[in-house]
Write a protein that holds these residues in place. Structure first.
Motif, mmCIF file in Angstrom:
data_model
loop_
_atom_site.group_PDB
_atom_site.id
_atom_site.type_symbol
_atom_site.label_atom_id
_atom_site.label_comp_id
_atom_site.label_asym_id
_atom_site.label_seq_id
_atom_site.Cartn_x
_atom_site.Cartn_y
_atom_site.Cartn_z
ATOM 1 N N MET A 1 -21.733 56.826 32.622
ATOM 2 C CA MET A 1 -23.004 56.988 33.681
ATOM 3 C C MET A 1 -23.701 57.231 33.732
ATOM 4 O O MET A 1 -24.569 57.504 33.027
ATOM 5 N N ASP A 2 -25.704 56.283 34.455
ATOM 6 C CA ASP A 2 -26.402 56.244 33.943
ATOM 7 C C ASP A 2 -27.237 57.272 34.610
ATOM 8 O O ASP A 2 -27.196 58.187 35.115
ATOM 9 N N PHE A 3 -29.151 57.573 33.860
ATOM 10 C CA PHE A 3 -28.943 58.828 34.868
ATOM 11 C C PHE A 3 -29.966 58.118 36.001
ATOM 12 O O PHE A 3 -29.175 59.114 36.708
ATOM 13 N N LEU A 4 -29.211 57.209 36.263
ATOM 14 C CA LEU A 4 -30.812 57.201 37.559
ATOM 15 C C LEU A 4 -29.065 57.156 38.951
ATOM 16 O O LEU A 4 -29.270 57.284 40.296
ATOM 17 N N GLN A 5 -27.679 56.557 38.234
ATOM 18 C CA GLN A 5 -26.784 57.270 38.681
ATOM 19 C C GLN A 5 -26.193 59.164 39.221
ATOM 20 O O GLN A 5 -26.080 59.144 39.987
ATOM 21 N N ILE A 6 -26.615 59.704 37.475
ATOM 22 C CA ILE A 6 -27.042 60.766 38.406
ATOM 23 C C ILE A 6 -28.443 61.333 39.221
ATOM 24 O O ILE A 6 -27.342 62.836 40.090
ATOM 25 N N LEU A 7 -29.006 60.785 39.093
ATOM 26 C CA LEU A 7 -30.221 61.198 39.711
ATOM 27 C C LEU A 7 -29.593 60.950 41.230
ATOM 28 O O LEU A 7 -29.669 61.822 42.511
ATOM 29 N N GLY A 8 -29.277 59.760 41.924
ATOM 30 C CA GLY A 8 -28.198 59.670 43.568
ATOM 31 C C GLY A 8 -27.341 59.873 43.560
ATOM 32 O O GLY A 8 -27.595 60.803 44.806
ATOM 33 N N LEU A 9 -26.490 60.864 42.550
ATOM 34 C CA LEU A 9 -25.612 62.005 42.702
ATOM 35 C C LEU A 9 -26.454 63.260 43.098
ATOM 36 O O LEU A 9 -26.143 64.020 44.266
ATOM 37 N N THR A 10 -27.270 63.577 42.744
ATOM 38 C CA THR A 10 -28.254 64.910 42.908
ATOM 39 C C THR A 10 -28.533 64.440 44.499
ATOM 40 O O THR A 10 -28.688 65.778 44.480
ATOM 41 N N ALA A 11 -29.548 64.190 44.238
ATOM 42 C CA ALA A 11 -30.118 63.482 45.476
ATOM 43 C C ALA A 11 -28.887 63.346 46.733
ATOM 44 O O ALA A 11 -29.692 63.858 47.716
ATOM 45 N N GLY A 12 -27.818 62.702 46.940
ATOM 46 C CA GLY A 12 -27.010 62.509 47.610
ATOM 47 C C GLY A 12 -26.293 64.238 47.843
ATOM 48 O O GLY A 12 -26.102 64.520 49.604
ATOM 49 N N ILE A 13 -25.684 64.248 46.578
ATOM 50 C CA ILE A 13 -25.094 65.916 46.817
ATOM 51 C C ILE A 13 -26.481 66.901 47.459
ATOM 52 O O ILE A 13 -25.682 67.407 48.684
ATOM 53 N N CYS A 14 -27.473 66.856 47.240
ATOM 54 C CA CYS A 14 -28.962 68.197 47.833
ATOM 55 C C CYS A 14 -28.689 67.311 49.528
ATOM 56 O O CYS A 14 -28.853 68.312 50.274
ATOM 57 N N THR A 15 -28.843 66.567 49.929
ATOM 58 C CA THR A 15 -28.665 65.950 51.410
ATOM 59 C C THR A 15 -27.454 66.425 52.216
ATOM 60 O O THR A 15 -27.800 66.809 52.996
ATOM 61 N N ALA A 16 -26.325 66.067 51.271
ATOM 62 C CA ALA A 16 -25.487 66.503 52.115
ATOM 63 C C ALA A 16 -24.652 68.165 52.286
ATOM 64 O O ALA A 16 -24.434 67.575 53.499
ATOM 65 N N SER A 17 -25.420 68.270 51.503
ATOM 66 C CA SER A 17 -24.756 70.374 51.373
ATOM 67 C C SER A 17 -25.965 70.419 51.873
ATOM 68 O O SER A 17 -25.913 71.974 52.154
ATOM 69 N N SER A 18 -27.165 70.186 52.696
ATOM 70 C CA SER A 18 -27.865 70.788 53.874
ATOM 71 C C SER A 18 -27.373 71.164 55.225
ATOM 72 O O SER A 18 -27.705 72.149 55.783
ATOM 73 N N ILE B 1 -21.407 53.708 43.540
ATOM 74 C CA ILE B 1 -20.419 55.074 43.245
ATOM 75 C C ILE B 1 -21.209 56.403 44.091
ATOM 76 O O ILE B 1 -20.924 56.919 45.303
ATOM 77 N N PRO B 2 -23.035 56.742 43.672
ATOM 78 C CA PRO B 2 -23.103 57.869 44.252
ATOM 79 C C PRO B 2 -23.847 57.524 46.209
ATOM 80 O O PRO B 2 -23.458 58.726 46.627
ATOM 81 N N ILE B 3 -23.933 56.440 46.601
ATOM 82 C CA ILE B 3 -24.035 56.282 47.689
ATOM 83 C C ILE B 3 -23.067 56.891 48.424
ATOM 84 O O ILE B 3 -23.013 56.799 49.680
ATOM 85 N N MET B 4 -21.329 56.250 47.727
ATOM 86 C CA MET B 4 -20.309 56.179 49.115
ATOM 87 C C MET B 4 -19.504 57.702 48.626
ATOM 88 O O MET B 4 -19.632 58.299 49.515
#
Length: 86
Positions: free
Chosen positions: A1-18, A60-63
Motif C-alpha cells: 500500500m502506498d502513501f496515497l492509498q493510506i492518505l485516502g483511507l485515513t481521509a475516508g475513515i475520518c469522513t465516515a466516522s463523523s 480500495i480506499p474509496i470502496m
C-alpha cells in the motif's frame, strides 16, 4: 500500500466516522426527531455513487470507506425509524 492509498483511507475513515457521534447521541437520548431523513437519503445516494466510482476505478480506499459510510448511514436510518415511532 502506498502513501496515497493510506492518505485516502485515513481521509475516508475520518469522513465516515463523523457519523458515529450522531449515532451515539441518538442511542443515548432515544430520540431522532432532529435527524433529517432527506439528508441521510441524499448522503446515501452520494456514498453509493462514490462506491460505484471506487469499484470502476478499482480504488480500495474509496470502496472501503464508502461501504463504511453506507453502513453507518443505514444504522442511523434504522434508529430514526425506530425512535420516531415513540
Amino acid at each position: 500500500m502506498d502513501f496515497l492509498q493510506i492518505l485516502g483511507l485515513t481521509a475516508g475513515i475520518c469522513t465516515a466516522s463523523s457519523m458515529i457521534p450522531q449515532l451515539v447521541t441518538t442511542v443515548k437520548k432515544k430520540k431522532a426527531e432532529q435527524v433529517s431523513l432527506l439528508m441521510f437519503l441524499v448522503l446515501m445516494l452520494g456514498n453509493g455513487l462514490w462506491l460505484y466510482y471506487g469499484i470502476a476505478k478499482s480504488d480500495i480506499p474509496i470502496m472501503a470507506t464508502n461501504i463504511l459510510s453506507i453502513l453507518l448511514n443505514i444504522a442511523m436510518l434504522v434508529l430514526k425509524l425506530r425512535y420516531n415511532k415513540r
